[in-house]
Design a protein around this motif. Structure first.
Motif, PDB file in Angstrom:
ATOM      1  N   ASN A  38       0.861  -1.197   0.000  1.00 48.90           N
ATOM      2  CA  ASN A  38       0.000   0.000   0.000  1.00 48.90           C
ATOM      3  C   ASN A  38       0.892   1.240   0.000  1.00 48.90           C
ATOM      4  OD1 ASN A  38       0.867  -0.765   2.571  1.00 48.90           O
ATOM      5  ND2 ASN A  38      -1.031  -0.200   3.602  1.00 48.90           N
ATOM      6  N   ARG A 112      -6.805  -9.747  -1.931  1.00 48.07           N
ATOM      7  CA  ARG A 112      -7.082  -8.609  -2.828  1.00 48.07           C
ATOM      8  C   ARG A 112      -8.552  -8.617  -3.235  1.00 48.07           C
ATOM      9  NH1 ARG A 112      -1.948 -10.173  -4.939  1.00 48.07           N
ATOM     10  NH2 ARG A 112      -2.983 -11.443  -6.517  1.00 48.07           N
ATOM     11  N   ARG A 132      -5.030  -3.435  -2.160  1.00 45.74           N
ATOM     12  CA  ARG A 132      -3.903  -4.364  -2.333  1.00 45.74           C
ATOM     13  C   ARG A 132      -4.043  -5.590  -1.433  1.00 45.74           C
ATOM     14  NH1 ARG A 132      -3.751  -1.032  -5.836  1.00 45.74           N
ATOM     15  NH2 ARG A 132      -1.881  -0.065  -6.721  1.00 45.74           N
ATOM     16  N   THR A 301       0.751   4.835  -5.071  1.00 42.34           N
ATOM     17  CA  THR A 301       0.304   3.468  -5.318  1.00 42.34           C
ATOM     18  C   THR A 301      -0.907   3.421  -6.241  1.00 42.34           C
ATOM     19  OG1 THR A 301       1.191   2.759  -3.213  1.00 42.34           O
ATOM     20  CG2 THR A 301      -0.502   1.348  -4.155  1.00 42.34           C
TER      21      THR A 301
END
Ligand code: IMP
Length: 433
Positions: A38, A112, A132, A301
Motif C-alpha cells: 500500500n 485482494r 492491495r 500506489t
C-alpha cells in the motif's frame, strides 16, 4: 552505535522516501516493519523514475542490509517484480543483501479480492483502501489463519493452509459478496514458483538485527503511511490495518525498545490525505488545487489525487507524543512559495464548545464536527530551493519553520526545500550526533 526510526506524522505521503534515502547513506541496515505494498516511494534509477512499494529505500546504496520485517504483509508477486526490475536495470547493488522475515505474512489473491469486494459493498462508507489486500491479510494474521513466509517454503504446509483458507474465503466471496470463487490449484502453482525465488532471502530478522546491533551497526527503521493511519491511534476506521507509530518498529522487526536512540517525525509543510475520512483543514478551493498541482500530490500506489489542506498541528502534536519523536524533518516547504497568506491550524473547535489542541478526538462523529482554529502568517515569494542553511531562508519562511517547531514542541533537524537530494538543509543528523 545508533538506531533511528523514521515515521510520518500525518496521513502518509509526507515525503519519507527522500529522507530515508538520505539517512540510509549513514546506516548499515534499513528495515521496514509494517504495512505492505500500500506504500510507495518514488526513486530514480539511472535517471528513470520508479516507484517501489516493498523494498526499503536503502536498496539504492551498496553494502547495506535491506530488511522486510515480520510486521509486514508481503505480496510475493510484487516483491519478485521489484527484485527483478532492479536486477534488470543493474540497480541491485552487488554487496547489498535483501532479507525477508520468515515470520512476515503473505498477501494472497483472495485478500485482494476480499479487499475490493468489501469496499464495493460499503458504498458511500468506504475507506478508500489501496485495494492491495492489506486489511484482509492482517485480519488473517490476527485470526491466526494467515500464511507466513516460512509456510510458503514448505510445500505441504502451504498446500494445507491454502486449502483451508480457500474454503473459508470462497464462502465469504460467494455467499456474502456474491462474487465468483477463487481457484485453489493455480494459486498453489503460482506460489510454489515464488517459494523458490524467495527462499534465499528468508531469515529470522530479529536474530540478524541483534547481531548487527552487537556489532555496533547503525539501523534505520523506515515507517510507512503516517501516524494518523495507525489502526490504534489514527482516525479509525479510516486507517490502515497496521500500527504505523514508532513503537511498532520494535514489534515489527523483533528489536527491543531499549535499542532505539532517536525517532524522526516527517512533517509535510501542509497536510494531505488519500482515501476517505474527515480532514479538518482540507482546502477545496483554488489554494488547495494550487498545492495539489505544485506539490504533484498524486498517490504513489493508486495514482489518486491527494486531498490537500493547511498544516494541521493537532495531528503533528499527537504524533510527536505517541511516537516519542525526538526531531522533526519538514518536507516540501518549497511548495508553499508564492502563497500570500499561510494558515496553520493550532486547534479544533466544535459548535458545542468543545476544544482540542493536543489530540484528535477519538470519536469520529466529534472529529467530523470540528472546525479549524487558525493562525495566519505572511508567505514568501523568494525561490528557496538553493538554501543550504537555515540562515539562507527568507525571514517569513524561517518564521513558518520556527512556528511549526514551537507548536510541536520538538526541534526541527532537517528542512527539505526541493525534490533533489541536495535541496536539503540538515541541522542535525541523527546518525552523526
Ligand atoms: P489500506 O492500507 O490499503 O487498507 O488503505 C487504508 C487507508 O490508508 C486508505 O485511506 C488509504 O488511502 C490509506 N493509505 C494506505 N497506504 C497509504 C500510503 O502509503 N500513503 C497514504 N495513504 C495510505
Amino acid at each position: 552505535m545508533s538506531s533511528v526510526i523514521v515515521v510520518g506524522t500525518q496521513w502518509g505521503d509526507e515525503g519519507k522516501g527522500k529522507i530515508v534515502d538520505l539517512y540510509a547513506e549513514d546506516a548499515d541496515a534499513v528495515v521496514r516493519f509494517q504495512g505492505g505494498n500500500n506504500a510507495g516511494h518514488t526513486i530514480v534509477v539511472k535517471g528513470k523514475q520508479t516507484i517501489l512499494h516493498l523494498i526499503p529505500s536503502g536498496i539504492l546504496h551498496d553494502h547495506k542490509l535491506c530488511v522486510l520485517g515480520n510486521g509486514m504483509v508481503i505480496d510475493p508477486k510484487v516483491l519478485i517484480e521489484e527484485i527483478q526490475y532492479l536486477k534488470g536495470e543493474n540497480a541491485f547493488p552487488p554487496h547489498t543483501k535483501l532479507v525477508i522475515s520468515d515470520k512476515a505474512h503473505l498477501i494472497m489473491p483472495y485478500h485482494r479480492r476480499i479487499d475490493a469486494a468489501r469496499e464495493a459493498a460499503k458504498g458511500t462508507g468506504k475507506i478508500g483502501t489501496t485495494q492491495r489486500g492489506i486489511g484482509p491479510a492482517y485480519e488473517d494474521k490476527v485470526s491466526r489463519t494467515g500464511i507466513r513466509v516460512c509456510d510458503l517454503l514448505d510445500r505441504e504446509v502451504f498446500a494445507e493452509k491454502l486449502r483451508r483458507n480457500v474454503e473459508e474465503k470462497n464462502f465469504l466471496l460467494t455467499k456474502l459478496f456474491g462474487e465468483p470463487a477463487v481457484d485453489e490449484k493455480p494459486i498453489l502453482e503460482e506460489y510454489a514458483g515464488y517459494a523458490d525465488l524467495l527462499r534465499p532471502h528468508a531469515a529470522d530478522v530479529s536474530l540478524l538485527l541483534d547481531e548487527a546491533i552487537r556489532q555496533k551497526k547503525k539501523i534505520l527503521f523506515e515507517g510507512a503511511q503516517g501516524g494518523h493511519l495507525d489502526v490504534d491511534h489514527g482516525t479509525y476506521p479510516f486507517v490502515t490495518s497496521s500500527n504505523t507509530v514508532a513503537g511498532n518498529a520494535c514489534c515489527g522487526a523483533g528489536v527491543g525498545p531499549t535499542q532505539i536512540h532517536s525517532v524522526i517525525g516527517i512533517v509535510k509543510a501542509y497536510t494531505t490525505r488519500v482515501g476517505s475520512g474527515p480532514f479538518v483543514t482540507e482546502l477545496t478551493d483554488e489554494t488547495g488545487e494550487h498545492i495539489q498541482r505544485v506539490g504533484a500530490e498524486f498517490g504513489a500506489t493508486t495514482g489518486r489525487k491527494r486531498r490537500c489542506g493547511w498544516l494541521d498541528m493537532v495531528l503533528v502534536r499527537q504524533s510527536a507524543r505517541v511516537s516519542g519523536i525526538t526531531g522533526l524533518a519538514i518536507t516540501k516547504l518549497d511548495v508553499l512559495t508564492g502563497i500570500d497568506k499561510l494558515k496553520i491550524c493550532v486547534g479544533y473547535r466544535t459548535a458545542r464548545g468543545e476544544e482540542f489542541t493536543k489530540a484528535v478526538p477519538s470519536d469520529l462523529r466529534v472529529f467530523e464536527r470540528c472546525e479549524p482554529v487558525y493562525m495566519e502568517l505572511d508567505g514568501w515569494t523568494e525561490d528557496i530551493r538553493s538554501a543550504k542553511r537555515m540562515e539562507d531562508l527568507p525571514r517569513n519562511t524561517r518564521r513558518y519553520v520556527d512556528t511549526l517547531e514551537t507548536l510541536a514542541g520538538v526541534k526541527v533537524v532537517l528542512v527539505s526545500v526541493g525534490a533533489d537530494r541536495n535541496e536539503t538543509i540538515v541541522t542535525e543528523n541523527p546518525f552523526r550526533r
